[in-house]
Design an enzyme around this catalytic site. Structure first.
Site, PDB file in Angstrom:
ATOM      1  N   HIS A 124      -5.329  -3.709  -2.480  1.00 51.20           N
ATOM      2  CA  HIS A 124      -5.027  -2.611  -3.405  1.00 51.20           C
ATOM      3  C   HIS A 124      -5.014  -3.042  -4.858  1.00 51.20           C
ATOM      4  CE1 HIS A 124      -4.052   0.420  -0.352  1.00 51.20           C
ATOM      5  NE2 HIS A 124      -3.776  -0.652   0.374  1.00 51.20           N
ATOM      6  N   SER A 144       0.797  -1.227   0.000  1.00 47.79           N
ATOM      7  CA  SER A 144       0.000   0.000   0.000  1.00 47.79           C
ATOM      8  C   SER A 144       0.825   1.270   0.000  1.00 47.79           C
ATOM      9  CB  SER A 144      -0.928   0.010   1.207  1.00 47.79           C
ATOM     10  OG  SER A 144      -0.174  -0.019   2.391  1.00 47.79           O
ATOM     11  N   LYS A 162     -11.500   0.409  -1.578  1.00 46.03           N
ATOM     12  CA  LYS A 162     -10.526   1.068  -2.453  1.00 46.03           C
ATOM     13  C   LYS A 162     -11.092   1.100  -3.866  1.00 46.03           C
ATOM     14  CE  LYS A 162      -7.171  -0.383   0.928  1.00 46.03           C
ATOM     15  NZ  LYS A 162      -7.388   0.724   1.852  1.00 46.03           N
TER      16      LYS A 162
END
Ligand SMILES: Cc1ncc(COP(=O)(O)O)c(C=O)c1O
Length: 441
Positions: A210, A182, A241
């Site tokens: 992610h 990340s 996300k």
């Protein structure tokens, strides 16, 4: 001693502020224009979100939320095993399992909590290997379980061979890793992890927080990017996300998922995910599958911005992804650069300790398909001005620089049925285009 003493002594402005104003916990409101946010009544380019596909403000998600809240209300007032399960939760679990190519999936109200459910599979005496930079939620899951946790440096998993070899016959063995890291934006060494796991009959768990929707030909994330989906036992991911919602999912064999659902404390002793959040995640997952061009666009934008920043003299590290870690290297300069960027109309994230080791502070930036070309150009201009003012880049751009190697999908699997040669630490697989040094005209 009184545990409140430390709070009285903690000066958060001195620790995390610039010019007497804290850099963190600032209200950041959506603005009228996509790609921008409002801070202190001013509209600025948003370069600090994890909305990698630009879906967070998509009207189709908003519609899905409104429909769900009308039909099912704002919350469930119960845990999943008791009164909290709705048809929408089951639809989302089936959709996630199908998308990730797994037998089954269980969702949780956050990505953090999803990872805590892993504690339900682990116990004292088990041995877990994890990357030093694994997300806090993976670390906490292992801590909660009482299993022994050994951390390795990126690319150094094979140095842990001995630990697995020495684990007794009754010890469960697991290697757990973030797929895409990340803060650094680089990938785990999945081929190396899988090879080691096979030699020792260890299980592999990959957190695709992610990379879900972003990497891999169909957006399944890092396992698909490496063509190693079959070698990964469990996948976790978050909806907060690229899916523009909140919540998370753990996917794998049906028996394992059922076991976790029924036994993990983080599954049983908590209220069910709010229906509007589930509806948004489901709508986003449908868009991810229907619009592969969005993923390609996200990677094009990432490439353009990495290279634009590198051409100005910034160092964006080993990232191969939309996560752009702009190296700064000390706390004061990092906060100063962040403030100058904000003054120049760009909101990015200053990452200082404890988010980064001291001396490795970064400005973490990311851009999305929701940004227009004009917004991206404006952001680069602001980075140039702020970077020079803060002394992070030279006044004159470098004569040459190395372009980024974005982790784009290619046709075939990376390593075939047997794990093959591994990329060096933090570098995308070798099938990437060769790196050239680009002269500035
Ligand atoms: C790798 C990783 N896993 C899990 C999480 C937790 O997800 P959430 O913020 O949705 O709870 C994060 C969030 O930052 C993350 O980066």
């Amino acid at each position: 001693m009184d545990i409140f003493d430390q709070c009285r002594e903690f000066d958060f402005i001195r620790a995390y502020g610039v010019d007497g104003v804290p850099a963190y916990f600032r209200p950041v409101q959506p603005a009228d224009r996509p790609g921008e946010v409002e801070i202190d009544g001013r509209s600025v380019v948003m370069a600090g979100s994890n909305d990698y596909l630009g879906l967070a403000q998509d009207p189709r998600l908003t519609e899905a939320v409104v429909r769900a809240v009308r039909r099912l209300g704002s919350g469930c007032s119960g845990s999943r095993p008791l009164s909290g399960t709705r048809d929408l939760h089951e639809q989302l679990e089936h959709a996630c399992a199908a998308f990730l190519g797994r037998e089954a999936a269980v969702i949780a109200p956050s990505g953090f909590q999803t990872n805590l459910m892993l504690a339900g599979l682990l116990g004292r005496g088990d041995v877990v290997l994890g990357d030093r930079q694994n997300h806090a939620s993976l670390v906490d899951a292992v801590r909660l379980s009482g299993a022994r946790y050994h951390r390795y440096r990126r690319g150094g998993v094979d140095q842990m061979e001995q630990l697995l070899a020495e684990a007794g016959p009754n010890a469960g063995k697991v290697i757990v890793t973030d797929g895409l890291f990340s803060m650094e934006g680089d990938l785990c060494d999945l081929p190396g992890i899988v090879a080691l796991a096979r030699r020792h009959r260890a299980r592999v768990v990959v957190d695709c927080a992610h990379d879900l929707g972003v990497l891999g030909a169909s957006g399944q994330g890092v396992p698909e990017h490496f063509g190693l989906e079959d070698q990964v036992d469990l996948v976790t991911a978050t909806f907060s996300k690229s899916l523009g919602s909140i919540g998370g999912v753990l996917a794998g064999p049906a028996q394992v998922i059922d076991f976790v659902k029924y036994t993990a404390r983080a599954s049983v002793f908590t209220a069910a995910m709010a229906p509007p959040a589930a509806a948004a995640a489901l709508a986003a997952l449908e868009i991810v599958q229907a619009e592969p061009a969005r993923r390609a666009h996200a990677l094009d934008v990432a490439e353009r911005m990495h290279n634009g920043l590198r051409a100005l003299g910034f160092d964006t590290g080993h990232s191969v992804s939309p996560i752009i870690p702009v190296t700064v290297g000390d706390r004061e300069t990092c906060l100063l650069l962040w403030q100058r960027l904000l003054d120049g109309g760009v909101y990015a994230n200053p990452i200082v300790a404890p988010g980064r080791p001291a001396g490795e502070e970064i400005i973490r930036a990311s851009f999305t398909p929701a940004h227009t070309d004009a917004q991206l150009d404006r952001a680069l201009e602001a980075f140039a001005t702020a970077g020079r003012a803060a002394g992070v880049i030279p006044r004159t751009p470098p004569a040459s620089w190395t372009p980024v190697r974005i982790a784009r999908p290619t046709a075939g699997p990376d390593t075939g049925p047997e794990p093959g040669p591994r990329p060096s630490a933090g570098i995308a697989p070798q099938r990437q285009a060769p790196v050239a040094t680009v002269p500035i005209r």
